[in-house]
Every structure is written in structure tokens, then in C-alpha cells.
Design a protein around this motif. Structure first.
Motif, PDB file in Angstrom:
ATOM      1  N   PHE A   1      77.448 -16.859 -13.893  1.00  0.00           N
ATOM      2  CA  PHE A   1      76.241 -17.635 -13.646  1.00  0.00           C
ATOM      3  C   PHE A   1      75.042 -16.721 -13.432  1.00  0.00           C
ATOM      4  O   PHE A   1      73.969 -16.950 -13.977  1.00  0.00           O
ATOM      5  CB  PHE A   1      76.400 -18.532 -12.417  1.00  0.00           C
ATOM      6  CG  PHE A   1      77.086 -19.826 -12.703  1.00  0.00           C
ATOM      7  CD1 PHE A   1      76.650 -20.658 -13.719  1.00  0.00           C
ATOM      8  CD2 PHE A   1      78.161 -20.225 -11.945  1.00  0.00           C
ATOM      9  CE1 PHE A   1      77.272 -21.854 -13.982  1.00  0.00           C
ATOM     10  CE2 PHE A   1      78.800 -21.425 -12.198  1.00  0.00           C
ATOM     11  CZ  PHE A   1      78.347 -22.234 -13.220  1.00  0.00           C
ATOM     12  N   LEU A   2      75.223 -15.675 -12.646  1.00  0.00           N
ATOM     13  CA  LEU A   2      74.117 -14.763 -12.358  1.00  0.00           C
ATOM     14  C   LEU A   2      73.661 -14.028 -13.620  1.00  0.00           C
ATOM     15  O   LEU A   2      72.461 -13.889 -13.865  1.00  0.00           O
ATOM     16  CB  LEU A   2      74.528 -13.752 -11.288  1.00  0.00           C
ATOM     17  CG  LEU A   2      74.571 -14.278  -9.860  1.00  0.00           C
ATOM     18  CD1 LEU A   2      75.028 -13.180  -8.918  1.00  0.00           C
ATOM     19  CD2 LEU A   2      73.226 -14.795  -9.435  1.00  0.00           C
ATOM     20  N   HIS A   3      74.603 -13.556 -14.412  1.00  0.00           N
ATOM     21  CA  HIS A   3      74.239 -12.838 -15.632  1.00  0.00           C
ATOM     22  C   HIS A   3      73.567 -13.775 -16.640  1.00  0.00           C
ATOM     23  O   HIS A   3      72.628 -13.380 -17.330  1.00  0.00           O
ATOM     24  CB  HIS A   3      75.458 -12.167 -16.262  1.00  0.00           C
ATOM     25  CG  HIS A   3      75.979 -11.018 -15.456  1.00  0.00           C
ATOM     26  ND1 HIS A   3      75.200  -9.946 -15.100  1.00  0.00           N
ATOM     27  CD2 HIS A   3      77.196 -10.776 -14.926  1.00  0.00           C
ATOM     28  CE1 HIS A   3      75.916  -9.087 -14.395  1.00  0.00           C
ATOM     29  NE2 HIS A   3      77.135  -9.578 -14.273  1.00  0.00           N
ATOM     30  N   ARG A   4      74.045 -15.006 -16.705  1.00  0.00           N
ATOM     31  CA  ARG A   4      73.418 -15.967 -17.622  1.00  0.00           C
ATOM     32  C   ARG A   4      72.012 -16.331 -17.162  1.00  0.00           C
ATOM     33  O   ARG A   4      71.113 -16.508 -17.983  1.00  0.00           O
ATOM     34  CB  ARG A   4      74.279 -17.221 -17.732  1.00  0.00           C
ATOM     35  CG  ARG A   4      73.703 -18.228 -18.709  1.00  0.00           C
ATOM     36  CD  ARG A   4      74.702 -19.316 -19.011  1.00  0.00           C
ATOM     37  NE  ARG A   4      74.117 -20.407 -19.751  1.00  0.00           N
ATOM     38  CZ  ARG A   4      73.920 -20.405 -21.058  1.00  0.00           C
ATOM     39  NH1 ARG A   4      74.273 -19.359 -21.759  1.00  0.00           N
ATOM     40  NH2 ARG A   4      73.385 -21.448 -21.662  1.00  0.00           N
ATOM     41  N   ALA A   5      71.800 -16.429 -15.865  1.00  0.00           N
ATOM     42  CA  ALA A   5      70.472 -16.755 -15.347  1.00  0.00           C
ATOM     43  C   ALA A   5      69.486 -15.636 -15.616  1.00  0.00           C
ATOM     44  O   ALA A   5      68.305 -15.882 -15.861  1.00  0.00           O
ATOM     45  CB  ALA A   5      70.554 -17.036 -13.851  1.00  0.00           C
ATOM     46  N   ALA A   6      69.943 -14.392 -15.598  1.00  0.00           N
ATOM     47  CA  ALA A   6      69.065 -13.249 -15.812  1.00  0.00           C
ATOM     48  C   ALA A   6      68.854 -12.958 -17.292  1.00  0.00           C
ATOM     49  O   ALA A   6      68.004 -12.137 -17.633  1.00  0.00           O
ATOM     50  CB  ALA A   6      69.641 -12.023 -15.122  1.00  0.00           C
ATOM     51  N   ASP A   7      69.607 -13.604 -18.152  1.00  0.00           N
ATOM     52  CA  ASP A   7      69.524 -13.339 -19.588  1.00  0.00           C
ATOM     53  C   ASP A   7      68.265 -13.966 -20.175  1.00  0.00           C
ATOM     54  O   ASP A   7      67.720 -14.936 -19.642  1.00  0.00           O
ATOM     55  CB  ASP A   7      70.763 -13.910 -20.281  1.00  0.00           C
ATOM     56  CG  ASP A   7      71.105 -13.144 -21.534  1.00  0.00           C
ATOM     57  OD1 ASP A   7      70.390 -12.198 -21.874  1.00  0.00           O
ATOM     58  OD2 ASP A   7      72.115 -13.499 -22.175  1.00  0.00           O
TER      59      ASP A   7
END
Length: 132
Positions: A69-75
Motif C-alpha cells: 500500500f505504501l509503495h503504491r501510494a508513493a508511485d
């Protein structure tokens, strides 16, 4: 005239059907959330741990789903979605050139050139004085 205070008129059947239909539609689209997590799109300010606190020095397993979730939000949006989601994302979404870039084609390639006229003021923007 108005009815006395203790008595009321029977409810309107048509109005009752409208209220019942609206309540039924609202119940159909209501979502029941039973799993609560931290919002991955909200920035979290990290605070340094206290070195002498035993409860903060315990190593906990990393939750892989939360990290996704965190990596997708920062993408960036181009990696998240196949097509633009808003009107403002449509500007600049497709960055590949329509015509292949060719340095020999003078219609699309304008290299910076210096001539006797432009050489006079060329060093000035860099802070150097022009040679006269």
C-alpha cells in the motif's frame, strides 16, 4: 381545522413508499468495514524511538500488504493506472513522440548555434564579461 394534539392523521401511503424505497436503496449501497488499517495516502511523521524503552525495541514482523500500500501510494500515476483518472492527468500522459526524433531533420531539430552576432552577448549570462 387542525386535529387535537394527541391525535394525528394516518401517514400518507405514497410518501411512506417513497421513504421506504429510498431507505432500501441506501441500504443496498452501504458498505460495512470490519478491517481498519492506517491510511497509506496520509503522510506519517516518524518519531525516533527511545533507546532505553524495552517495548519499543521489540522487533515486529513486517506486514507485506501494508508495504505494498505504501509503495503504491508513493508511485507516480502513470505506473498506477493504465489510463488517466482525471482531466488534469490527461495533459502530459502520453510523452512518447509521435514522429521519431532525427537530428538530421531540420524541421524538428534546432541546435543552439553561435554566430558572430550572438558570440558578443554569449558569455554575459554566465557572469563573465564579454571580450571587446
Amino acid at each position: 381545522m387542525d386535529a387535537p394534539r394527541g391525535e394525528r392523521d394516518p401517514p400518507d401511503v405514497r410518501q411512506n413508499r417513497i421513504h421506504a424505497e429510498r431507505a432500501k436503496r441506501e441500504r443496498r449501497w452501504r458498505l460495512l468495514f470490519t478491517k481498519y488499517t492506517v491510511n497509506p495516502y496520509y503522510p506519517i511523521h516518524m518519531i525516533a524511538k527511545k533507546p532505553m524503552a524495552w517495548h519499543e525495541n521489540i522487533q515486529e514482523p513486517v506486514d507485506d500488504e501494508f508495504l505494498k500500500f505504501l509503495h503504491r501510494a508513493a508511485d507516480i500515476p502513470r505506473r498506477k493506472y493504465p489510463m488517466p483518472q482525471t482531466e488534469s492527468q490527461e495533459i502530459g500522459w502520453h510523452t512518447t513522440p509521435l514522429v521519431p526524433f532525427d537530428h538530421s531533420d531540420t524541421r524538428f531539430y534546432f541546435p543552439r548555434s553561435t554566430t558572430e552576432i550572438t558570440i558578443h552577448g554569449y558569455p554575459a549570462p554566465r557572469g563573465e564579461k564579454s571580450q571587446e
